[in-house]
Design a protein around this motif. Structure first.
Motif, short mmCIF file in Angstrom:
data_model
loop_
_atom_site.label_atom_id
_atom_site.label_comp_id
_atom_site.label_asym_id
_atom_site.label_seq_id
_atom_site.Cartn_x
_atom_site.Cartn_y
_atom_site.Cartn_z
N THR A 87 76.56 44.55 32.49
CA THR A 87 77.98 44.79 31.91
C THR A 87 78.75 43.41 32.08
O THR A 87 78.56 42.57 32.74
CB THR A 87 78.27 45.89 32.88
OG1 THR A 87 79.30 45.73 33.98
CG2 THR A 87 77.34 47.07 32.14
N GLY A 88 79.81 43.72 31.14
CA GLY A 88 80.80 42.48 31.31
C GLY A 88 80.12 41.44 30.47
O GLY A 88 80.65 40.40 31.54
N ALA A 89 79.17 41.04 29.58
CA ALA A 89 77.59 40.31 29.39
C ALA A 89 78.61 39.52 28.23
O ALA A 89 77.94 38.16 28.10
CB ALA A 89 76.85 40.85 28.80
N TYR B 13 82.83 45.33 25.95
CA TYR B 13 82.86 45.85 24.83
C TYR B 13 84.19 45.00 24.41
O TYR B 13 84.61 45.67 23.01
CB TYR B 13 85.12 45.92 26.08
CG TYR B 13 86.00 46.76 25.49
CD1 TYR B 13 86.24 48.45 25.53
CD2 TYR B 13 87.56 46.06 25.25
CE1 TYR B 13 86.98 48.75 24.23
CE2 TYR B 13 88.39 46.80 24.72
CZ TYR B 13 88.53 47.89 24.02
OH TYR B 13 89.30 48.99 23.83
N ALA B 14 83.94 44.00 24.06
CA ALA B 14 83.67 43.16 23.19
C ALA B 14 83.03 43.52 22.39
O ALA B 14 82.01 44.64 21.67
CB ALA B 14 82.91 41.25 22.94
N GLN C 241 74.35 45.65 22.62
CA GLN C 241 75.37 46.35 22.93
C GLN C 241 77.15 46.39 23.16
O GLN C 241 77.39 45.95 24.00
CB GLN C 241 75.04 48.09 23.76
CG GLN C 241 73.97 48.38 23.50
CD GLN C 241 73.56 49.67 24.08
OE1 GLN C 241 74.72 50.25 24.20
NE2 GLN C 241 73.30 49.75 25.35
N SER C 242 77.64 45.84 22.03
CA SER C 242 78.81 45.36 22.05
C SER C 242 80.10 47.18 21.87
O SER C 242 79.96 47.86 21.67
CB SER C 242 79.38 45.03 20.42
OG SER C 242 78.94 45.02 19.47
N ALA D 190 79.59 54.81 28.85
CA ALA D 190 78.91 54.27 29.49
C ALA D 190 77.59 54.76 29.44
O ALA D 190 77.04 54.36 29.45
CB ALA D 190 79.41 54.51 30.60
N GLY D 191 77.04 56.10 29.82
CA GLY D 191 76.16 57.18 29.53
C GLY D 191 74.94 56.75 28.84
O GLY D 191 74.03 56.95 28.79
N ALA D 192 76.00 56.54 27.02
CA ALA D 192 75.22 56.23 26.04
C ALA D 192 74.51 55.34 26.00
O ALA D 192 73.72 54.68 25.79
CB ALA D 192 76.14 56.56 24.86
#
Length: 226
Positions: free
Chosen positions: A9-11, A35-36, A48-49, A59-61
């Protein structure tokens, strides 16, 4: 173990990108979440953006999509987060809940979604990003340090919850990371004393590895020479 599946996450940020590119050199299948709205990772990564990890359903999806697309999940690296320098006296009421959501809730939501998948791994791993500032908060660091202290508590509690399942949970505690934003904010600083993103990535990926199976609940300072 070849072809371990790792979700970051936060990649899209500087630390997350450094971890992604370092992981791409290892026998991992990569999934990148941020989130970007538009970002690219190493070739072949599942990206996944526009994912809001402060929302449990999103988050779960996102985590379930990783497991469905890649065939499971072995490692979750919770690098998503945020920072704000602000004094308590002159600060905004919104800063405290905002940083809690960005730092604690993102990690909690992603971890909760990942747990069922990690339990099925031969060597499940969660690595969070705390902060050395949460051990001794300096001037203007109150809201940020408090939120990162929450990450530390989350890490230790979740490590206890999952240790019987063979899933380890640890956190790295960096000091100042050498990023363009930090260089701009502190133009006169000795950046050689800061933590290089590639060095932080190396520690994170060690904790994500099979070799770190005997380590759980650790809050590991990564502070360079600061």
């Amino acid at each position: 173990m070849a072809d371990r599946i790792i979700a970051i996450t936060g990649a899209a940020g500087v630390p997350g990108s450094a971890v992604a590119h370092a992981a791409a050199e290892l026998p991992y299948q990569l999934a990148l979440i941020d989130y970007a709205a538009d970002f690219a990772g190493p070739s072949g990564a599942f990206v996944q953006s526009s994912v809001d990890l402060t929302d449990a359903a999103q988050a779960g999806a996102a985590v379930d999509a990783v497991a469905d697309r890649l065939g499971g999940l072995d490692v979750l690296l919770n690098i998503a987060g945020g920072f704000r320098w602000e004094t308590i006296e002159g600060g905004s009421d919104d800063t405290w809940p905002d940083l809690y959501r960005l730092n604690v809730l993102t990690a909690a939501n992603a971890s909760r979604a990942a747990i069922p998948h990690l339990k099925r791994s031969a060597a499940g791993r969660i690595v969070n990003v705390g902060s050395a500032a949460a051990l001794k908060a300096g001037f203007g660091m109150g809201p940020y340090a408090a939120s990162k202290a929450g990450v530390h508590a989350l890490t230790q509690s979740l490590a206890e919850e999952l240790k019987a399942e063979g899933v380890t949970v640890n956190a790295v505690l960096p000091s100042i990371i050498d990023t363009p934003a930090n260089r701009a904010d502190m133009p006169d600083a000795d950046v050689s004393a800061w933590v290089a993103p590639k060095d932080l990535a190396a520690v994170i990926l060690f904790l994500a590895s099979e070799a770190a199976g005997a380590v759980t609940g650790a809050l590991l300072p990564v502070t360079g020479r600061v």
